[in-house]
Enzyme design. Structure first.
Site, PDB file in Angstrom:
ATOM      1  N   ASN A   1       5.887  -1.745  11.390  1.00  0.00           N
ATOM      2  CA  ASN A   1       5.098  -1.244  10.259  1.00  0.00           C
ATOM      3  C   ASN A   1       5.452  -2.064   9.007  1.00  0.00           C
ATOM      4  O   ASN A   1       6.092  -3.109   9.115  1.00  0.00           O
ATOM      5  CB  ASN A   1       5.420   0.246  10.058  1.00  0.00           C
ATOM      6  CG  ASN A   1       4.216   1.019   9.550  1.00  0.00           C
ATOM      7  OD1 ASN A   1       3.547   0.561   8.619  1.00  0.00           O
ATOM      8  ND2 ASN A   1       3.938   2.164  10.125  1.00  0.00           N
TER       9      ASN A   1
ATOM     10  N   ASN B   1       5.125   5.782   3.413  1.00  0.00           N
ATOM     11  CA  ASN B   1       4.388   6.474   2.347  1.00  0.00           C
ATOM     12  C   ASN B   1       4.248   7.975   2.539  1.00  0.00           C
ATOM     13  O   ASN B   1       3.564   8.644   1.774  1.00  0.00           O
ATOM     14  CB  ASN B   1       3.013   5.828   2.189  1.00  0.00           C
ATOM     15  CG  ASN B   1       3.149   4.361   1.860  1.00  0.00           C
ATOM     16  OD1 ASN B   1       3.944   3.987   1.008  1.00  0.00           O
ATOM     17  ND2 ASN B   1       2.416   3.512   2.567  1.00  0.00           N
ATOM     18  N   THR B   2       4.840   8.499   3.607  1.00  0.00           N
ATOM     19  CA  THR B   2       4.911   9.944   3.798  1.00  0.00           C
ATOM     20  C   THR B   2       6.386  10.286   3.733  1.00  0.00           C
ATOM     21  O   THR B   2       7.177   9.761   4.526  1.00  0.00           O
ATOM     22  CB  THR B   2       4.300  10.349   5.159  1.00  0.00           C
ATOM     23  OG1 THR B   2       2.906  10.046   5.125  1.00  0.00           O
ATOM     24  CG2 THR B   2       4.481  11.837   5.459  1.00  0.00           C
TER      25      THR B   2
ATOM     26  N   ASN C   1       0.848  -1.198   0.000  1.00  0.00           N
ATOM     27  CA  ASN C   1       0.000   0.000   0.000  1.00  0.00           C
ATOM     28  C   ASN C   1       0.874   1.235   0.000  1.00  0.00           C
ATOM     29  O   ASN C   1       1.971   1.240   0.547  1.00  0.00           O
ATOM     30  CB  ASN C   1      -0.956  -0.020   1.204  1.00  0.00           C
ATOM     31  CG  ASN C   1      -0.385   0.688   2.416  1.00  0.00           C
ATOM     32  OD1 ASN C   1      -0.466   1.915   2.538  1.00  0.00           O
ATOM     33  ND2 ASN C   1       0.236  -0.065   3.320  1.00  0.00           N
TER      34      ASN C   1
ATOM     35  N   LYS D   1       5.622   3.334  17.087  1.00  0.00           N
ATOM     36  CA  LYS D   1       5.559   2.275  16.062  1.00  0.00           C
ATOM     37  C   LYS D   1       6.758   2.415  15.130  1.00  0.00           C
ATOM     38  O   LYS D   1       6.967   3.465  14.527  1.00  0.00           O
ATOM     39  CB  LYS D   1       4.251   2.377  15.286  1.00  0.00           C
ATOM     40  CG  LYS D   1       4.103   1.255  14.268  1.00  0.00           C
ATOM     41  CD  LYS D   1       2.675   1.118  13.811  1.00  0.00           C
ATOM     42  CE  LYS D   1       2.520   0.015  12.796  1.00  0.00           C
ATOM     43  NZ  LYS D   1       1.138  -0.178  12.384  1.00  0.00           N
TER      44      LYS D   1
ATOM     45  N   SER E   1       5.725   4.951   8.783  1.00  0.00           N
ATOM     46  CA  SER E   1       5.074   4.688   7.502  1.00  0.00           C
ATOM     47  C   SER E   1       6.018   5.094   6.371  1.00  0.00           C
ATOM     48  O   SER E   1       6.577   6.194   6.380  1.00  0.00           O
ATOM     49  CB  SER E   1       3.776   5.485   7.383  1.00  0.00           C
ATOM     50  OG  SER E   1       3.361   5.438   6.031  1.00  0.00           O
TER      51      SER E   1
ATOM     52  N   PHE F   1      -1.477   8.243   4.405  1.00  0.00           N
ATOM     53  CA  PHE F   1      -2.279   8.881   5.463  1.00  0.00           C
ATOM     54  C   PHE F   1      -3.493   9.646   4.925  1.00  0.00           C
ATOM     55  O   PHE F   1      -3.715  10.813   5.257  1.00  0.00           O
ATOM     56  CB  PHE F   1      -1.432   9.856   6.309  1.00  0.00           C
ATOM     57  CG  PHE F   1      -0.342   9.226   7.135  1.00  0.00           C
ATOM     58  CD1 PHE F   1      -0.308   7.864   7.366  1.00  0.00           C
ATOM     59  CD2 PHE F   1       0.649  10.013   7.714  1.00  0.00           C
ATOM     60  CE1 PHE F   1       0.703   7.296   8.137  1.00  0.00           C
ATOM     61  CE2 PHE F   1       1.658   9.457   8.485  1.00  0.00           C
ATOM     62  CZ  PHE F   1       1.679   8.101   8.693  1.00  0.00           C
TER      63      PHE F   1
HETATM   64  C1  LIG Z   1      -3.525  -1.079   3.510  1.00  0.00           C
HETATM   65  C2  LIG Z   1      -2.716  -0.819   4.733  1.00  0.00           C
HETATM   66  C3  LIG Z   1      -2.775   0.423   5.343  1.00  0.00           C
HETATM   67  C4  LIG Z   1      -2.019   0.680   6.488  1.00  0.00           C
HETATM   68  N1  LIG Z   1      -2.108   1.891   7.090  1.00  0.00           N
HETATM   69  C5  LIG Z   1      -1.421   2.119   8.242  1.00  0.00           C
HETATM   70  C6  LIG Z   1      -1.543   3.345   8.932  1.00  0.00           C
HETATM   71  O1  LIG Z   1      -2.291   4.247   8.540  1.00  0.00           O
HETATM   72  N2  LIG Z   1      -0.819   3.508  10.062  1.00  0.00           N
HETATM   73  C7  LIG Z   1       0.019   2.544  10.568  1.00  0.00           C
HETATM   74  O2  LIG Z   1       0.646   2.746  11.606  1.00  0.00           O
HETATM   75  N3  LIG Z   1       0.132   1.359   9.939  1.00  0.00           N
HETATM   76  C8  LIG Z   1      -0.551   1.123   8.809  1.00  0.00           C
HETATM   77  N4  LIG Z   1      -0.443  -0.083   8.179  1.00  0.00           N
HETATM   78  C9  LIG Z   1       0.498  -1.088   8.710  1.00  0.00           C
HETATM   79  C10 LIG Z   1      -0.200  -2.123   9.604  1.00  0.00           C
HETATM   80  O3  LIG Z   1      -0.759  -1.530  10.740  1.00  0.00           O
HETATM   81  C11 LIG Z   1       0.807  -3.204  10.041  1.00  0.00           C
HETATM   82  O4  LIG Z   1       1.803  -2.618  10.826  1.00  0.00           O
HETATM   83  C12 LIG Z   1       1.461  -3.887   8.854  1.00  0.00           C
HETATM   84  O5  LIG Z   1       0.557  -4.076   7.805  1.00  0.00           O
HETATM   85  C13 LIG Z   1       2.042  -5.247   9.228  1.00  0.00           C
HETATM   86  O6  LIG Z   1       1.034  -6.112   9.685  1.00  0.00           O
HETATM   87  P1  LIG Z   1       0.326  -7.218   8.751  1.00  0.00           P
HETATM   88  O7  LIG Z   1       1.425  -7.965   8.053  1.00  0.00           O
HETATM   89  O8  LIG Z   1      -0.488  -8.052   9.703  1.00  0.00           O
HETATM   90  O9  LIG Z   1      -0.514  -6.484   7.786  1.00  0.00           O
HETATM   91  C14 LIG Z   1      -1.174  -0.347   7.032  1.00  0.00           C
HETATM   92  C15 LIG Z   1      -1.147  -1.595   6.409  1.00  0.00           C
HETATM   93  C16 LIG Z   1      -1.899  -1.842   5.271  1.00  0.00           C
HETATM   94  C17 LIG Z   1      -1.831  -3.217   4.649  1.00  0.00           C
END
Ligand SMILES: Cc1cc2nc3c(=O)[nH]c(=O)nc-3n(C[C@H](O)[C@H](O)[C@H](O)COP(=O)(O)O)c2cc1C
Length: 335
Positions: free
Chosen positions: A244, A175-176, A109, A215, A173, A113
């Site tokens: 993350n 993406n920022t 992704n 985080k 993140s 934000f």
């Molecule tokens: C589509 C998507 C959007 C995410 N948006 C955020 C976010 O806004 N803030 C954040 O701290 N982590 C975000 N994450 C990261 C997740 O909270 C998590 O840390 C990461 O996906 C690893 O866990 P997973 O493998 O179970 O998905 C996002 C993950 C995905 C897949």
């Protein structure tokens, strides 16, 4: 049941499928189809001064605007994290910005934000009247330079404080632009010092201590992790979320989306995030609890995170690929 729904959802564009499934969940909740299932009580645990009914939480990013707290709470989670929210609303990056790596059980992704901003976000939380443990994940606006980032975090921190079970500081993140540089020594020290000071002030004002957790990214070197750990201890941070998403692409075997920019989550992230937890566990020496997240796709993956030092775990991609039965399976396996 979920396999059936997944078949159709996976035919759709991923972002559209996300909105449809969240609205579907809300409707199902409204009509009582999710039952009155309470959180699964499995080894309740007190961590950071909070009593978690079970150790399995929802990771940030699925409910960015805190619009689906109650329906999500019906899936059995011990805690729910919403956000990331920023001071002002922002649209996020251009679409497409979400990619399903079906063969690898991963997601890339680059949302950036997208959110409604902290004021509307808090209104949504108030409306939900959620009684469980709610984590509020905060960040900075994309156009706030890093040397002003502290102000953005403080704006969100102050507004979130009265409504949060805990507050997660997202400095990881990908993406920022440049956000992850806030994990560097100099920036992180300034940020943690300010938040620690603010926590004391708000503790007195609201007569409740809301823990804050940081985080972090899975792409930090061991040396960087050690420096982060030192600062977390120095500034009495209450917890750390590891991890993350990653910008690296190791572990992807077959997807055509391998070259898409953004953060990779799910199966291919599993080992990397477990290694970070393992290393942090050593450098923190039990002084600060770790919330383990990254690639938990099976009950065994969750147990492995706990065995490597996580006190709690969270899932995101696992929920998309496996459905909410994964929450039950994780609770049982951890018990
Ligand atoms: C589509 C998507 C959007 C995410 N948006 C955020 C976010 O806004 N803030 C954040 O701290 N982590 C975000 N994450 C990261 C997740 O909270 C998590 O840390 C990461 O996906 C690893 O866990 P997973 O493998 O179970 O998905 C996002 C993950 C995905 C897949």
């Amino acid at each position: 049941m979920y396999k059936f729904a997944r078949f159709f959802l996976f035919l759709l564009n991923p972002e559209l499928a996300h909105h449809i499934s969240m609205r579907g969940l809300k409707l199902a909740c409204f009509f009582g189809l999710l039952g009155n299932k309470k959180v699964i009580a499995s080894k309740p645990k007190s961590i950071m001064g909070l009593r978690f009914p079970n150790k399995v939480g929802l990771a940030a990013g699925l409910d960015k605007n805190a619009e689906y707290i109650i329906p999500l709470s019906k899936l059995g989670f011990g805690f729910i994290e919403v956000g990331t929210v920023t001071p002002r609303s922002q649209p996020g990056n251009k679409k497409p910005r979400l990619f399903r790596l079906i063969e690898d059980e991963g997601i890339i992704n680059r949302f950036g934000f997208n959110n409604v901003g902290i004021d509307q976000f808090i209104k949504n939380i108030k409306k939900a009247k959620f009684k469980g443990i709610l984590g509020i994940n905060i960040g900075k606006n994309y156009d706030t330079p890093n040397d002003k980032a502290v102000e953005d975090y403080l704006i969100c921190y102050r507004k979130a404080y009265p409504y949060a079970g805990y507050i997660a500081i997202n400095v990881s993140s990908p993406n920022t632009k440049n956000l992850r540089k806030l994990q560097g020594n100099e920036h992180l020290e300034i940020l943690l010092k300010a938040l620690n000071k603010e926590q004391k002030i708000l503790h007195k004002r609201f007569k409740k201590l809301v823990p804050f957790v940081v985080k972090i990214s899975p792409d930090n070197s061991k040396k960087q992790l050690d420096s982060i750990a030192k600062l977390l201890i120095k500034y009495n941070v209450d917890g750390v979320i590891a991890t993350n998403t990653t910008v690296e692409r190791e572990g992807i075997l077959s997807s055509k989306y391998i070259n898409e920019e953004g953060g990779l989550s799910g199966g291919p992230l599993n080992k990397k995030s477990t290694n970070v937890i393992k290393h942090l566990n050593k450098s923190l020496n039990g002084k600060i609890p770790i919330i383990g997240v990254g690639g938990i796709m099976t009950a065994d993956d969750g147990v492995e995170k706990i065995n490597n030092g996580a006190s709690l775990i969270q899932i995101y991609s696992g929920l998309i690929f496996k459905g909410h039965r994964l929450v039950d399976e994780l609770c049982k396996a951890i018990r």
